[in-house]
Design a protein around this motif. Structure first.
Motif, PDB file in Angstrom:
ATOM      1  N   PRO A  25       0.839  -1.194   0.000  1.00 38.75           N
ATOM      2  CA  PRO A  25       0.000   0.000   0.000  1.00 38.75           C
ATOM      3  C   PRO A  25       0.880   1.252   0.000  1.00 38.75           C
ATOM      4  O   PRO A  25       1.898   1.307   0.702  1.00 38.75           O
ATOM      5  CB  PRO A  25      -0.796  -0.136   1.295  1.00 38.75           C
ATOM      6  N   ALA A  26       0.484   2.243  -0.825  1.00 34.68           N
ATOM      7  CA  ALA A  26       1.328   3.419  -1.005  1.00 34.68           C
ATOM      8  C   ALA A  26       0.502   4.650  -1.314  1.00 34.68           C
ATOM      9  O   ALA A  26      -0.601   4.552  -1.876  1.00 34.68           O
ATOM     10  CB  ALA A  26       2.322   3.177  -2.134  1.00 34.68           C
ATOM     11  N   TYR A  27       1.051   5.805  -0.968  1.00 37.53           N
ATOM     12  CA  TYR A  27       0.445   7.091  -1.322  1.00 37.53           C
ATOM     13  C   TYR A  27       0.729   7.360  -2.799  1.00 37.53           C
ATOM     14  O   TYR A  27       1.865   7.215  -3.260  1.00 37.53           O
ATOM     15  CB  TYR A  27       1.040   8.208  -0.463  1.00 37.53           C
ATOM     16  N   SER A  32      -1.173  13.206  -0.983  1.00 36.62           N
ATOM     17  CA  SER A  32      -2.317  12.317  -0.747  1.00 36.62           C
ATOM     18  C   SER A  32      -2.550  12.100   0.744  1.00 36.62           C
ATOM     19  O   SER A  32      -1.615  11.839   1.492  1.00 36.62           O
ATOM     20  CB  SER A  32      -2.066  10.947  -1.395  1.00 36.62           C
ATOM     21  N   ALA A  33      -3.800  12.191   1.157  1.00 36.02           N
ATOM     22  CA  ALA A  33      -4.160  11.897   2.543  1.00 36.02           C
ATOM     23  C   ALA A  33      -4.243  10.394   2.771  1.00 36.02           C
ATOM     24  O   ALA A  33      -3.925   9.895   3.841  1.00 36.02           O
ATOM     25  CB  ALA A  33      -5.492  12.549   2.897  1.00 36.02           C
ATOM     26  N   GLY A  34      -4.685   9.684   1.745  1.00 37.88           N
ATOM     27  CA  GLY A  34      -4.860   8.242   1.861  1.00 37.88           C
ATOM     28  C   GLY A  34      -3.908   7.483   0.962  1.00 37.88           C
ATOM     29  O   GLY A  34      -3.445   7.996  -0.055  1.00 37.88           O
ATOM     30  N   PHE A  35      -3.615   6.234   1.357  1.00 38.41           N
ATOM     31  CA  PHE A  35      -2.794   5.356   0.531  1.00 38.41           C
ATOM     32  C   PHE A  35      -3.696   4.282  -0.052  1.00 38.41           C
ATOM     33  O   PHE A  35      -4.743   3.958   0.491  1.00 38.41           O
ATOM     34  CB  PHE A  35      -1.633   4.755   1.327  1.00 38.41           C
ATOM     35  N   ASP A  36      -3.291   3.760  -1.202  1.00 38.43           N
ATOM     36  CA  ASP A  36      -4.135   2.827  -1.942  1.00 38.43           C
ATOM     37  C   ASP A  36      -3.903   1.378  -1.539  1.00 38.43           C
ATOM     38  O   ASP A  36      -2.771   0.954  -1.324  1.00 38.43           O
ATOM     39  CB  ASP A  36      -3.873   2.965  -3.443  1.00 38.43           C
ATOM     40  N   PHE A  37      -5.014   0.648  -1.467  1.00 40.85           N
ATOM     41  CA  PHE A  37      -4.997  -0.799  -1.310  1.00 40.85           C
ATOM     42  C   PHE A  37      -5.375  -1.414  -2.654  1.00 40.85           C
ATOM     43  O   PHE A  37      -6.286  -0.931  -3.337  1.00 40.85           O
ATOM     44  CB  PHE A  37      -6.043  -1.262  -0.287  1.00 40.85           C
ATOM     45  N   ALA A  38      -4.708  -2.503  -3.007  1.00 44.01           N
ATOM     46  CA  ALA A  38      -4.997  -3.206  -4.249  1.00 44.01           C
ATOM     47  C   ALA A  38      -5.743  -4.507  -3.959  1.00 44.01           C
ATOM     48  O   ALA A  38      -5.678  -5.045  -2.856  1.00 44.01           O
ATOM     49  CB  ALA A  38      -3.700  -3.503  -4.997  1.00 44.01           C
ATOM     50  N   ALA A  39      -6.435  -5.001  -4.975  1.00 44.85           N
ATOM     51  CA  ALA A  39      -7.186  -6.252  -4.865  1.00 44.85           C
ATOM     52  C   ALA A  39      -6.247  -7.446  -4.963  1.00 44.85           C
ATOM     53  O   ALA A  39      -5.458  -7.543  -5.893  1.00 44.85           O
ATOM     54  CB  ALA A  39      -8.232  -6.333  -5.972  1.00 44.85           C
ATOM     55  N   ALA A 121      -9.460   0.574  -2.743  1.00 40.44           N
ATOM     56  CA  ALA A 121      -9.834   1.350  -1.553  1.00 40.44           C
ATOM     57  C   ALA A 121      -8.640   2.187  -1.139  1.00 40.44           C
ATOM     58  O   ALA A 121      -7.534   2.026  -1.660  1.00 40.44           O
ATOM     59  CB  ALA A 121     -10.235   0.415  -0.409  1.00 40.44           C
ATOM     60  N   GLN A 122      -8.878   3.085  -0.203  1.00 39.60           N
ATOM     61  CA  GLN A 122      -7.769   3.861   0.349  1.00 39.60           C
ATOM     62  C   GLN A 122      -7.791   3.775   1.860  1.00 39.60           C
ATOM     63  O   GLN A 122      -8.839   3.594   2.468  1.00 39.60           O
ATOM     64  CB  GLN A 122      -7.811   5.306  -0.127  1.00 39.60           C
ATOM     65  N   GLY A 123      -6.608   3.872   2.434  1.00 39.82           N
ATOM     66  CA  GLY A 123      -6.454   3.825   3.876  1.00 39.82           C
ATOM     67  C   GLY A 123      -5.991   5.163   4.404  1.00 39.82           C
ATOM     68  O   GLY A 123      -5.148   5.819   3.797  1.00 39.82           O
TER      69      GLY A 123
END
Length: 155
Positions: A25-27, A32-39, A121-123
């Protein structure tokens, strides 16, 4: 990060077996406020309108005490395809160490395809202090009082 101790500004991720091909997971940008999650799906998943599905991210996390990891929808998926998260924001507690999965829902009118590695999604790491919970016979008065949904109007 300003204002945080070194350890309090880290979230540690554990990669689950079979997911070496997925990005940590990365910004996406420095702002960016959130970092991305991948499927972390093994096969392509098709979400039909109205369907919901629990999608693995392939990672678990250790969030610093006093914080939570909020899992939120990605705005582009929501605006373009009607894809959201059923329990938004989802919370990953500081003491949870299990697999992080995202319960996606298709609120759009067309099928939506999820492929391995798609950003779903984002975290966002947010403070989550615990408070003392106290029962009282009465609460203090406010101008709003017990006015609920819609009680303050639309303008």
């Amino acid at each position: 990060m300003t204002g945080h101790s070194d350890e309090a500004s880290k979230v540690f991720f554990k990669r689950w077996a079979g997911n070496t091909d997925l990005a940590l997971p990365a910004y996406a940008t420095p702002g960016s406020a959130g970092f991305d999650f991948a499927a972390a799906v093994d096969e392509t998943v098709v979400l039909k309108p109205g369907d919901r599905r629990l999608i693995s991210t392939g990672f678990s996390a250790a969030v610093p005490p006093g914080y939570e990891l909020q899992v939120r929808p990605r705005s582009g998926l929501a605006a373009k395809h009607g894809i959201s998260i059923v329990n938004t924001p989802g919370t990953v507690d500081a003491d949870y160490r299990g697999l992080i999965s995202v319960c996606l829902i298709n609120l759009g009118e067309e099928d939506f395809t999820i492929r391995r590695g798609d950003r779903i999604a984002q975290g966002i790491v947010a403070p989550a202090p615990q408070f003392r919970l106290v029962e009282v016979a009465e609460l203090d008065e406010t101008s709003r009082g017990d006015g609920g949904f819609g009680s303050t109007g639309t303008r």
